[in-house]
Design an enzyme around this catalytic site. Sequence first.
Site, PDB file in Angstrom:
ATOM      1  N   HIS A   1       0.822  -1.240  -0.096  1.00 14.26           N
ATOM      2  CA  HIS A   1       0.072   0.112  -0.006  1.00 14.26           C
ATOM      3  C   HIS A   1       0.862   1.264   0.017  1.00 14.26           C
ATOM      4  O   HIS A   1       1.978   1.158   0.641  1.00 14.26           O
ATOM      5  CB  HIS A   1      -0.785  -0.007   1.497  1.00 14.26           C
TER       6      HIS A   1
ATOM      7  N   ASP B   1       2.902  -5.222   8.154  1.00 20.30           N
ATOM      8  CA  ASP B   1       1.755  -4.241   7.930  1.00 20.30           C
ATOM      9  C   ASP B   1       0.524  -5.189   8.091  1.00 20.30           C
ATOM     10  O   ASP B   1       0.290  -5.888   7.128  1.00 20.30           O
ATOM     11  CB  ASP B   1       1.691  -3.511   6.411  1.00 20.30           C
TER      12      ASP B   1
ATOM     13  N   LYS C   1     -10.303  -0.848  10.492  1.00 19.76           N
ATOM     14  CA  LYS C   1     -10.399  -1.935   9.495  1.00 19.76           C
ATOM     15  C   LYS C   1     -10.864  -3.118  10.560  1.00 19.76           C
ATOM     16  O   LYS C   1     -10.989  -4.391   9.958  1.00 19.76           O
ATOM     17  CB  LYS C   1      -9.402  -2.090   8.854  1.00 19.76           C
TER      18      LYS C   1
ATOM     19  N   CYS D   1      -4.925   2.841  -3.473  1.00 22.14           N
ATOM     20  CA  CYS D   1      -3.636   3.278  -3.044  1.00 22.14           C
ATOM     21  C   CYS D   1      -2.671   2.034  -3.156  1.00 22.14           C
ATOM     22  O   CYS D   1      -1.584   1.796  -2.268  1.00 22.14           O
ATOM     23  CB  CYS D   1      -3.848   3.465  -1.592  1.00 22.14           C
TER      24      CYS D   1
ATOM     25  N   GLN E   1      -4.834  -5.348   7.094  1.00 23.99           N
ATOM     26  CA  GLN E   1      -6.065  -6.023   6.425  1.00 23.99           C
ATOM     27  C   GLN E   1      -6.024  -7.333   7.117  1.00 23.99           C
ATOM     28  O   GLN E   1      -6.734  -8.362   6.785  1.00 23.99           O
ATOM     29  CB  GLN E   1      -5.519  -6.344   4.908  1.00 23.99           C
TER      30      GLN E   1
END
Lengths: 407, 152
Positions: A125, A201, A227, A365, A204
Amino acid sequence: MAAGERSWEEIRKDFPVLDQEVNGRKLIYFDNAATSQKPLSVIEAMTHYYEHDNANVHRGLHELSNRATAGYEGARARLAAYLGAQDEEIIFTRGTTESINLVARAWGEEYLKAGDVVLLTEMEHHSNIVPWQLLAQRRGVKLRFIPVTPEGTLDLSNLDQLLDGVKLFSFVHISNSLGTINPAAELVRRAKAAGATVLVDAAQSAGHLPLDVKELGCDFLALSGHKMCGPTGIGLLYGRREILDAMPPFHGGGEMISTVTFEGSQYKPSPYRFEAGTPAIAEAIGLAAAAEYIDGIGRARIWEHDQLLAREGLAVLSQIPGIRILGPLDQRAGLVAFTLQSAHAHDVVSMADQEGLALRGGHHCTQPLLRKLGVPASSRASFAFYNTIEEIQRMGEILKKVQTFFA
Amino acid sequence: MNLEELYQEVILDHSKRPRNFGPLPDATVTVRGDNPSCGDEIELSLKLNGDQIEDVKFTGQGCAICMASASLLTLKVKKKEKAQAEALLKGFKDMLTAPEAPESNDTLGDLQIFSAVRRFPQRVKCATLSWRALEQALEAHAGSVTTEEPAS
């Protein structure tokens, strides 16, 4: 469904926003990778804080301040438990982006020098590319990328070579554009063996599958509250204790100091050193409620349901003529990005919206990735555990309608 | 709101068969416009002869609204004086974005089919991308004849 478990139908009722019509049709919310919906327990936790306990943290000697502090630090402990970390290893930030920026600034500027290599992947991202590009400009650090195969997975055939001399390796756990699930534990193990510091990261993945930072073995992990059923404006950075203790502050001011004189200041230990100013107290409490809620259902159960929705999503979309599905066809998370031959992503999303179906359209993104795949823009359906098979089937009907319209 | 109102036949037709699509080798000014939020890209080329737009073409890719808008733009401004193109530009922008919806503007002709975009605020950028490029192209010409500048 095991005995005593609430059904998915019941769970769905925890989300008031889902019970509405949009443009005269029953809402189908498939933009969960952008932000998930919030259950009542999260909304109520924040409301309760403002109605009963609102005060600033740490500074006060009065009752409300004590409650606010207890709520805020209790939230930290809850999130530490969520990730298998110690309390001091949880730094509240505004979200994944700020967490990554914190590492790039506070850790990167202290420990990286000109010529050092930061390894990323081509499926990052923008928030896991731009902070490193800024660091590269400031410090002369070099960026290297693990390539993505045409199928949308990481090409790990040269990983050892790519890891050679790498000081920091930062990678996305689940791709928000491809749905690819990266083999995080293996990547961390190999990067650590090569002497690299590793940042994961988890934007998600944090609300979708079981995550334990000690099992993962990473040095840093970033996530966003919104999220994972929590509020916006809050997220966290997990940092391994020894690394955080040896890092300089990020922002200056407020709660992060122990003494300040006109000549200089002494900083508190982690996590306070990294949390300047009045933090997002209600949001931290909301995020803890979200962690509590998710674990109440069970992350293993959520992940299993995610996989079911992912398979159904793929099956339904595969039946649409002229569709191109991005990312791998198996081993993927509950999100599917696609392009239609007849209609541009914007047109798909506008038309779906008229049917009450919320999709995302654009480059999500991840511009460099889509450019590499030769796709200017895609539409994306991303699912959460409160979504249903029926909704996915309805999406199939709507997309067929879109196709006929633009054919 | 009926979506057919947004995607009228004319718009669908122009998006599938954009007019004046392709490079313009003897262009005097070329402006690239992009919509970073979605990845749409338009390159608008003008051949200016004094104050006249002798020829205009565009390339690029985008959604139906974006492509149809660019296609109709080329039809409307070709062979027009700069001042006329500027008036069209203003009329088109006002139709979509002025705080008060203007009365129908006959000089816009076919372009009035885009008036429905006003009610889809998220699509205004799509419809105006090529017009932003035109604005830049006309301004660039005023300063220097063959400047290539990205649209802001």
